[in-house]
Design a protein around this motif. Structure first.
Motif, short mmCIF file in Angstrom:
data_model
loop_
_atom_site.label_atom_id
_atom_site.label_comp_id
_atom_site.label_asym_id
_atom_site.label_seq_id
_atom_site.Cartn_x
_atom_site.Cartn_y
_atom_site.Cartn_z
N ALA A 1 9.82 5.88 1.90
CA ALA A 1 10.77 5.16 1.05
C ALA A 1 10.35 5.17 -0.43
N SER A 2 9.11 5.52 -0.71
CA SER A 2 8.65 5.56 -2.11
C SER A 2 8.87 6.93 -2.75
N ILE A 3 9.20 7.95 -1.95
CA ILE A 3 9.36 9.30 -2.49
C ILE A 3 10.61 9.34 -3.36
N GLY A 4 10.43 9.61 -4.63
CA GLY A 4 11.56 9.60 -5.56
C GLY A 4 12.00 8.20 -5.93
N TYR A 5 11.34 7.19 -5.37
CA TYR A 5 11.71 5.81 -5.68
C TYR A 5 10.45 4.93 -5.74
N PRO A 6 9.56 5.22 -6.71
CA PRO A 6 8.34 4.40 -6.83
C PRO A 6 8.63 2.96 -7.21
N TRP A 7 9.87 2.70 -7.65
CA TRP A 7 10.27 1.35 -8.06
C TRP A 7 10.32 0.38 -6.87
N ILE A 8 10.23 0.91 -5.66
CA ILE A 8 10.27 0.02 -4.49
C ILE A 8 9.15 -1.01 -4.54
N PHE A 9 7.98 -0.61 -5.07
CA PHE A 9 6.86 -1.55 -5.14
C PHE A 9 7.16 -2.68 -6.13
N ARG A 10 7.69 -2.32 -7.27
CA ARG A 10 8.06 -3.29 -8.30
C ARG A 10 9.11 -4.27 -7.77
N LEU B 1 0.84 -1.19 0.00
CA LEU B 1 0.00 0.00 0.00
C LEU B 1 0.87 1.24 0.00
N LEU B 2 0.41 2.26 -0.72
CA LEU B 2 1.07 3.57 -0.67
C LEU B 2 0.43 4.38 0.44
N ALA B 3 1.25 4.81 1.40
CA ALA B 3 0.73 5.60 2.52
C ALA B 3 0.25 6.96 2.04
N PRO B 4 -0.82 7.47 2.64
CA PRO B 4 -1.23 8.84 2.33
C PRO B 4 -0.21 9.81 2.91
N MET B 5 0.31 10.70 2.06
CA MET B 5 1.32 11.66 2.53
C MET B 5 0.98 13.05 2.01
N TYR C 1 -7.76 4.65 -13.35
CA TYR C 1 -6.56 3.80 -13.35
C TYR C 1 -5.96 3.63 -11.96
N GLU C 2 -6.39 4.46 -11.00
CA GLU C 2 -5.82 4.40 -9.65
C GLU C 2 -6.46 3.32 -8.78
N ARG C 3 -7.56 2.78 -9.21
CA ARG C 3 -8.30 1.87 -8.34
C ARG C 3 -7.53 0.59 -8.03
N PRO C 4 -7.71 0.06 -6.82
CA PRO C 4 -8.54 0.57 -5.73
C PRO C 4 -7.85 1.73 -5.00
N ARG D 1 0.85 9.35 -7.54
CA ARG D 1 0.14 8.06 -7.52
C ARG D 1 0.24 7.37 -8.88
N PHE D 2 0.28 8.16 -9.95
CA PHE D 2 0.38 7.57 -11.29
C PHE D 2 1.67 6.75 -11.43
N VAL D 3 2.80 7.32 -11.02
CA VAL D 3 4.07 6.61 -11.19
C VAL D 3 4.17 5.42 -10.23
N CYS D 4 3.52 5.51 -9.08
CA CYS D 4 3.50 4.36 -8.16
C CYS D 4 2.64 3.24 -8.73
N LYS D 5 1.53 3.61 -9.34
CA LYS D 5 0.65 2.60 -9.94
C LYS D 5 1.36 1.88 -11.08
N GLN D 6 2.14 2.62 -11.86
CA GLN D 6 2.91 2.02 -12.94
C GLN D 6 3.91 0.98 -12.41
N ASN D 7 4.27 1.12 -11.15
CA ASN D 7 5.27 0.23 -10.56
C ASN D 7 4.68 -0.81 -9.63
N GLY D 8 3.37 -1.02 -9.74
CA GLY D 8 2.77 -2.19 -9.12
C GLY D 8 2.18 -2.07 -7.74
N VAL D 9 2.00 -0.85 -7.22
CA VAL D 9 1.37 -0.71 -5.90
C VAL D 9 -0.05 -1.28 -5.97
#
Length: 332
Positions: free
Chosen positions: A231-240, A16-20, A66-69, A29-37
């Motif tokens: 840890a995801s700020i500037g590094y959305p690849w963490i989810f992938r 999950l991506l924390a609300p920040m 595209y953000e769902r859920p 959120r778009f770039v995090c979604k692209q990386n599998g969150v």
């Protein structure tokens, strides 16, 4: 077994991506979604702002298919206001409503909202019940271990909030008085997970900043999933990278400089689309240093990027970074 919040199926071990605040907006959120969150939340939204129709609060309700859920997170200190804000947020069409009982910052907690409610569990329970009754959507909660070391009461919080109808609980392993200092302690999160009365999913949050830590804590603390913030700020690849490791047991190579530049570009484009050129470019400035962490002498590029207000000029600097460091292997 899949983890479910109401009818939302999040798969076996969701990330999950924390609300920040000022971070988890639609462009990020778009770039995090692209990386599998697996699940995301809006920035936290003031219930007072929503019922007063404040422009900033209303804009945070923007969500895209595209953000769902995706969950809309709200906070406040007044039960009736939270009830009304829940109705407004539900009309924006999220998949769930999340209540913030964890924000430690002064202008939230000292006004009786966020983590402040950890000092008054009766009020927290009544507020949660009001929110649950005001929406047809699942309601979840994000909170902390307690107000301070003498009042670590999240064990009671978990039981009472489940009793009034929440369908998942995310716990940051610090007290309010710790803010973001010291180490997150997940042992109480495990105790809650082991409580036979607790049937809802429990997600752990705090200090997950590496594959090794996520894999170890998944086993050690028995959580249903992990929520990642800073840890995801500037590094959305963490989810992938985490997904790949959980599925294969192997480490995925980190992003190349070209991929960092490309993701930064996409983030910038989405920021401009959502907020317009002036605000979109301005708000992107806080992200550059994070995207290019580890590049030698990046400061001079950052100084250029934060001064530019023309898209073409920014693109030019990004291209320069890409060509100058194309062969650099960055250890994040």
């Amino acid at each position: 077994m899949s983890v479910k919040i109401g009818n939302i199926d999040l798969g076996e071990f969701p990330l999950l991506l924390a609300p920040m605040e000022d971070v988890s907006d639609p462009p990020f959120r778009f770039v995090c979604k692209q990386n599998g969150v697996d699940m995301m939340y809006t920035e936290f939204i003031s219930s007072e702002g929503l019922i007063r129709d404040a422009a900033k609060s209303k804009q945070k309700l923007d969500i895209f298919e595209y953000e769902r859920p995706i969950g809309i997170q709200i906070f406040g200190s007044d039960i009736d206001t939270m009830r009304e804000a829940t109705e407004i947020a539900s009309l924006a069409g999220p998949d769930l409503i999340d209540i913030n009982y964890g924000c430690p910052v002064k202008n939230v907690a000292c006004r009786g909202a966020g983590a402040s409610l950890l000092q008054d569990i009766d009020k927290m329970t009544a507020m949660t019940k009001a929110v649950v009754e005001s929406t047809h959507l699942p309601v979840t909660v994000k909170t902390r271990l307690g107000w301070d070391d003498n009042t670590k009461n999240v064990y009671e919080v978990a039981e009472r909030l489940q009793d009034v109808g929440i369908q998942a609980l995310s716990i940051h392993g610090r007290t309010r008085s710790q803010m973001y200092k010291g180490q997150a302690d997940w042992t109480m999160i495990r105790d809650i997970k082991r409580n036979p009365r607790i049937e809802i999913p429990v997600f752990g949050n705090g200090d997950v900043d590496s594959i090794e830590k996520a894999a170890a804590w998944r086993m050690e603390y028995e959580v249903d999933g992990i929520m990642i913030g800073r840890a995801s700020i500037g590094y959305p690849w963490i989810f992938r990278e985490l997904k790949h490791f959980f599925q294969t047991g192997e480490r995925l190579a980190g992003p190349s400089i070209t991929e960092r530049v490309e993701t930064c570009r996409i983030h910038l484009q989405k920021s401009i689309q959502w907020k317009g050129p002036k605000t979109g470019i301005f708000e992107m400035r806080r992200h550059y240093a994070n995207y290019f962490k580890g590049i030698p002498h990046f400061k001079e590029y950052r100084m250029k990027l934060v001064k530019l207000d023309n898209i073409a000029d920014i693109e030019e600097v990004l291209s320069e970074i890409e060509s100058n460091f194309a062969n650099l292997e960055v250890i994040y």
